[in-house]
Write a protein that holds these residues in place. Structure first.
Motif, short mmCIF file in Angstrom:
data_model
loop_
_atom_site.label_atom_id
_atom_site.label_comp_id
_atom_site.label_asym_id
_atom_site.label_seq_id
_atom_site.Cartn_x
_atom_site.Cartn_y
_atom_site.Cartn_z
N ILE A 196 -30.51 -0.69 54.36
CA ILE A 196 -29.98 0.48 53.63
C ILE A 196 -30.37 1.78 54.32
CG2 ILE A 196 -30.09 1.77 51.46
CD1 ILE A 196 -30.39 -0.92 50.02
N TYR A 197 -31.63 1.86 54.78
CA TYR A 197 -32.06 3.06 55.51
C TYR A 197 -31.26 3.22 56.81
CZ TYR A 197 -36.07 4.54 52.71
OH TYR A 197 -36.87 5.03 51.70
N LEU A 198 -31.00 2.11 57.49
CA LEU A 198 -30.21 2.17 58.72
C LEU A 198 -28.79 2.66 58.44
CD1 LEU A 198 -31.32 -1.09 60.57
CD2 LEU A 198 -31.64 1.26 61.37
N ILE A 199 -28.21 2.21 57.34
CA ILE A 199 -26.87 2.67 56.97
C ILE A 199 -26.87 4.17 56.67
CG2 ILE A 199 -25.06 2.51 55.21
CD1 ILE A 199 -25.75 -0.48 54.96
N LEU A 200 -27.86 4.63 55.91
CA LEU A 200 -27.95 6.05 55.57
C LEU A 200 -28.14 6.92 56.80
CD1 LEU A 200 -30.18 5.92 52.34
CD2 LEU A 200 -27.70 6.26 52.47
N THR A 201 -29.08 6.54 57.66
CA THR A 201 -29.32 7.34 58.86
C THR A 201 -28.14 7.26 59.81
OG1 THR A 201 -30.52 5.48 59.87
CG2 THR A 201 -31.83 7.14 58.71
N GLY A 202 -27.48 6.11 59.87
CA GLY A 202 -26.31 5.97 60.73
C GLY A 202 -25.17 6.86 60.28
N LEU A 203 -24.91 6.90 58.97
CA LEU A 203 -23.86 7.77 58.45
C LEU A 203 -24.19 9.23 58.69
CD1 LEU A 203 -23.07 5.97 55.06
CD2 LEU A 203 -21.61 6.10 57.08
N MET A 204 -25.46 9.58 58.51
CA MET A 204 -25.88 10.96 58.74
C MET A 204 -25.71 11.34 60.21
SD MET A 204 -29.55 12.68 57.74
CE MET A 204 -29.28 12.42 55.98
N ALA A 205 -26.12 10.45 61.10
CA ALA A 205 -26.00 10.72 62.54
C ALA A 205 -24.53 10.85 62.95
CB ALA A 205 -26.67 9.60 63.34
N LEU A 206 -23.67 9.99 62.39
CA LEU A 206 -22.25 10.05 62.71
C LEU A 206 -21.62 11.35 62.24
CD1 LEU A 206 -19.66 8.72 63.75
CD2 LEU A 206 -19.40 7.63 61.49
N THR A 207 -21.96 11.77 61.02
CA THR A 207 -21.44 13.03 60.48
C THR A 207 -21.86 14.22 61.34
OG1 THR A 207 -21.51 12.13 58.23
CG2 THR A 207 -21.39 14.53 58.45
N LEU A 208 -23.12 14.25 61.70
CA LEU A 208 -23.62 15.36 62.52
C LEU A 208 -23.02 15.33 63.92
CD1 LEU A 208 -27.30 15.15 61.32
CD2 LEU A 208 -25.77 17.09 60.95
N HIS A 209 -22.75 14.13 64.44
CA HIS A 209 -22.10 14.03 65.75
C HIS A 209 -20.68 14.61 65.70
CE1 HIS A 209 -20.87 12.44 69.63
NE2 HIS A 209 -19.83 11.88 69.05
N LEU A 210 -19.96 14.33 64.62
CA LEU A 210 -18.60 14.86 64.48
C LEU A 210 -18.62 16.39 64.34
CD1 LEU A 210 -17.08 12.19 62.05
CD2 LEU A 210 -16.66 12.44 64.51
N VAL A 211 -19.61 16.89 63.58
CA VAL A 211 -19.74 18.35 63.44
C VAL A 211 -20.06 18.98 64.78
CG1 VAL A 211 -21.12 20.19 62.38
CG2 VAL A 211 -20.41 18.23 61.00
N GLU A 212 -21.00 18.37 65.52
CA GLU A 212 -21.38 18.91 66.82
C GLU A 212 -20.19 18.89 67.78
OE1 GLU A 212 -24.59 18.00 70.43
OE2 GLU A 212 -24.46 16.68 68.67
#
Length: 218
Positions: A196-212
């Motif tokens: 679950i932590y991996l899913i949360l951090t993965g979604l967060m990282a993906l969102t920030l990558h798209l913003v960047e």
């Protein structure tokens, strides 16, 4: 001992409840932390000596102490000093605001100071007041440079929320601990928590990558 998937299936409702609490604490903690960090960072970059000194002391104290000590102080010591009752959930959110704000302050300060002074001078030559120069000229350029370190801080704060188990907040790690204490299936429960932590951090990282990627300076 064989891995029993039915254990995870039975524990899933409680784990999802803890996940929602983790998301709530992280969201409000980072939202408040960004506001506090932005104010502190701007003060350190452009404020007078007194305000800059206060902000510097705040950053030094928070970065120099563990987050566990900070939440224990707010939850246990602050009620004794101020004679107030502090709810565990709000103590966790307040701690994350104060803690992430100190690190975000340094990110903001560094990003602002990395912008070439010629942009500020150009704004002054146009007769713009400083707050408009900061908001419309320096700010957008600095914000693009903040995105990678801000993303890193978001992920760190998400994982740091697990440390609030020490004051009994029913976040994901706490829920996992209570379930494991009742069924003694440590492998299945902690595997589920980790996923679950991996899913949360993965979604967060993906969102920030798209913003960047969207805001990248070409």
């Amino acid at each position: 001992m064989e891995f029993d998937w039915s254990v995870i299936e039975g524990a899933l409702p409680n784990l999802l409840e803890g996940t929602l609490m983790t998301i709530k604490i992280t969201f409000w903690g980072l939202a408040g932390g960004f506001l506090l960090g932005a104010l502190s960072g701007v003060t350190r970059a452009y404020g007078n000596a007194i305000l800059s000194g206060i902000a510097q002391v705040y950053v030094a104290v928070i970065r120099g102490t563990p987050i566990v000590v900070q939440v224990m102080f707010i939850y246990f010591a602050l009620p004794l000093l101020a004679d107030i009752r502090v709810d565990a959930e709000w103590a966790a959110i307040a701690t994350l605001i104060i803690n992430s704000g100190a690190y975000i302050s340094e990110i903001v300060r560094g990003s602002l100071l990395s912008v070439h002074k010629g942009l500020r001078e150009a704004g002054q030559a146009m007769g713009l007041p400083f707050h408009k120069i900061l908001l419309h000229i320096i700010g957008p350029v600095a914000f693009r440079r903040m995105i990678p370190p801000l993303g890193n801080q978001c992920i760190i704060s998400l994982k740091d929320s697990s440390l609030f188990i020490v004051i009994g907040v029913a976040e994901l790690t706490r829920q996992g601990q209570e379930i494991m204490a009742s069924n003694f299936r440590a492998v299945e429960i902690w595997s589920a928590v980790a996923i679950i932590y991996l899913i949360l951090t993965g979604l967060m990282a993906l969102t920030l990558h798209l913003v960047e990627k969207r805001m990248r300076i070409l």
